[in-house]
Every structure is written in structure tokens, then in C-alpha cells.
Design a protein around this motif. Sequence first.
Motif, mmCIF file in Angstrom:
data_model
loop_
_atom_site.group_PDB
_atom_site.id
_atom_site.type_symbol
_atom_site.label_atom_id
_atom_site.label_comp_id
_atom_site.label_asym_id
_atom_site.label_seq_id
_atom_site.Cartn_x
_atom_site.Cartn_y
_atom_site.Cartn_z
ATOM 1 N N VAL A 1 -1.003 0.280 -3.277
ATOM 2 C CA VAL A 1 -0.318 0.082 -2.066
ATOM 3 C C VAL A 1 -0.844 -1.273 -1.487
ATOM 4 O O VAL A 1 -0.037 -2.175 -0.987
ATOM 5 C CB VAL A 1 -0.631 1.097 -0.989
ATOM 6 C CG1 VAL A 1 -0.441 0.626 0.621
ATOM 7 C CG2 VAL A 1 0.220 2.324 -1.306
ATOM 8 N N ALA A 2 -1.952 -1.497 -1.674
ATOM 9 C CA ALA A 2 -2.821 -2.941 -1.019
ATOM 10 C C ALA A 2 -2.093 -4.121 -1.814
ATOM 11 O O ALA A 2 -1.761 -5.265 -1.272
ATOM 12 C CB ALA A 2 -4.150 -2.901 -1.460
ATOM 13 N N ALA A 3 -1.662 -4.128 -3.123
ATOM 14 C CA ALA A 3 -0.970 -5.157 -3.786
ATOM 15 C C ALA A 3 0.412 -5.259 -3.444
ATOM 16 O O ALA A 3 0.956 -6.617 -3.253
ATOM 17 C CB ALA A 3 -1.118 -4.882 -5.283
ATOM 18 N N ARG A 4 1.041 -4.002 -3.253
ATOM 19 C CA ARG A 4 2.533 -4.182 -2.498
ATOM 20 C C ARG A 4 2.663 -4.789 -1.449
ATOM 21 O O ARG A 4 3.588 -5.484 -1.098
ATOM 22 C CB ARG A 4 2.935 -2.465 -2.567
ATOM 23 C CG ARG A 4 4.743 -2.793 -2.242
ATOM 24 C CD ARG A 4 5.050 -1.216 -2.133
ATOM 25 N NE ARG A 4 4.754 -0.668 -0.648
ATOM 26 C CZ ARG A 4 4.416 0.691 -0.499
ATOM 27 N NH1 ARG A 4 4.241 1.398 -1.406
ATOM 28 N NH2 ARG A 4 4.345 1.020 0.639
ATOM 29 N N MET A 5 1.706 -4.635 -0.432
ATOM 30 C CA MET A 5 1.731 -5.124 0.946
ATOM 31 C C MET A 5 0.946 -6.578 1.018
ATOM 32 O O MET A 5 1.623 -7.320 1.754
ATOM 33 C CB MET A 5 0.762 -4.212 1.770
ATOM 34 C CG MET A 5 1.323 -2.738 2.202
ATOM 35 S SD MET A 5 0.474 -1.670 3.069
ATOM 36 C CE MET A 5 0.467 -2.638 4.683
ATOM 37 N N GLY A 6 0.063 -6.901 0.204
ATOM 38 C CA GLY A 6 -0.436 -8.117 0.343
ATOM 39 C C GLY A 6 -0.301 -8.895 -0.921
ATOM 40 O O GLY A 6 -0.927 -10.216 -0.887
ATOM 41 N N GLY A 7 0.053 -8.424 -1.856
ATOM 42 C CA GLY A 7 0.012 -9.401 -3.106
ATOM 43 C C GLY A 7 -0.992 -9.325 -4.247
ATOM 44 O O GLY A 7 -1.884 -8.420 -3.815
ATOM 45 N N ALA A 8 -0.852 -9.732 -5.290
ATOM 46 C CA ALA A 8 -2.093 -9.381 -6.377
ATOM 47 C C ALA A 8 -3.119 -10.370 -6.443
ATOM 48 O O ALA A 8 -4.368 -10.058 -7.093
ATOM 49 C CB ALA A 8 -1.145 -9.393 -7.782
#
Length: 242
Positions: free
Chosen positions: A34-41
Motif C-alpha cells: 500500500v505504501a508503494a502504491r500510494m507514494g511510489g517505489a
Amino acid sequence: MAGHSKWANIKHKKAATDAKRGKVWTRLIKEITVAARMGGADIGANPRLRLAVDKAADANMPKDNVTRAIQRGTGGLDGANYEEIRYEGYGINGAAIIVDCMTDNRVRTVAEVRHAFSKFGGNMGTEGSVAFLFKHCGQLFYAPGTDEDTLMEAALEAGAEDVITDDEGGLEVICGPHDLTDIREKLEKAGFKPELAEVTMKPATETVFTGDDALKMQKLLDALENLDDVQEVYTNAVIEEE
């Protein structure tokens, strides 16, 4: 400033986390996704992802698992589409509880959370019913015996908001939720490795539970924490060990 002793509770939390490593990994994979989806990798530009990856390292999660979770979040791999939901409610004697979930099925999750509350003597509240009793912040805990003056000086220089001493000599550093990773790194460089570091919902006041009420409250908290869709459970209840 002095505060209520919580060292036994911190050790209990660490032991419970270690005992449920498989479940901890599952929760961390959801959080990383979820963190990667919302804020990028890019970990450097995504504080939430950086914190989740640090927690994965603390939990000894293999790097391949972390990489796959990031790829899933950014669309590189197929996977469930999780959404975040927060539920609020009351436990024994009206103690405040916040339950943070990640789910791909909201109907299932609310039913399971409501069932756990009702089965173990609590009840769900409406949105905002208890959240005002908590502060969203970062916490770092240091064992009794840590040099208080040196830690306080290093913590405040690093940008921490407060350092609290408990009755047993344990130290708690409070900071902004997005500052946790940076402050943790600075304090570790200064020689202070925390026993526990997390972004949390810190209660403004605490309610101490002993005897039968403590057992009932712990059963409710355990029932909520054991639900597959639950990421974190926060409460203003302090369970005293007899």
C-alpha cells in the motif's frame, strides 16, 4: 517528565510480535504494498515505505519478499488491491480502542471486527468516537539503564518533541510520525539503539487494568489483533502484570 511504567508491556509486545512472525510478515507485506502504491517505489522519497521496509528488516523478512511487495504496489506484479479502514470502539470499562485494517473485502472485515468486539465484552463506536483521545506520533523506547541526560540531549538535537521517563527508568522518545526513521538513524549513530520504534496512536491518558478486568481486556485485544485483516490495534488500556 515522569510517566506510568510501561516496560513490561513493551517486552510483552515484542515477545508477542516475535511469536507471530509469519503473521507479522503478512502485515508488513500489505503495508509495503500500500505504501508503494500510494507514494511510489523510491524509499528516499516515500517516508511511509521507508519505515515499512525498516520494520521488515527488523522482523528479518527476506529482501525478495520486500521487493515483490513493492512491485505489487507499483503495478509490476499482480496482487490483491488493499484499502485502509479504521474502526473505533470501546473495551472493558469503556477503554478506548482503535483498529487499523487493510482489506480487499470491507464487508468481511467489518463483520469480523464487530464480532470480536461483541464476543469479548466491547462494542464498536462511530468514526471519531475515540480517535480524539490519541496522538499520531513516532515512539522510540529505550531500556532502563540508558543514560537519560545524554539520550535527551541527542534526541532533542535530532528533532524529537519530548523524552519521557517511566517509573522503571525506561525512556520514551516522542517525535512526529514522518520524522521517526530519520531520528532513529541519528540516535543509533549516537549509540542509542531502541528496543522498539514505531509510528503509533499514543493515548493522551491511560486506564490501568488489573485482575479479572485485565484478563478480559487482554482477550478482547488479542481477538482483534488475531484477525487477518487487522494491521494494528491501539488502546489507552494498560494491562498490569500481576
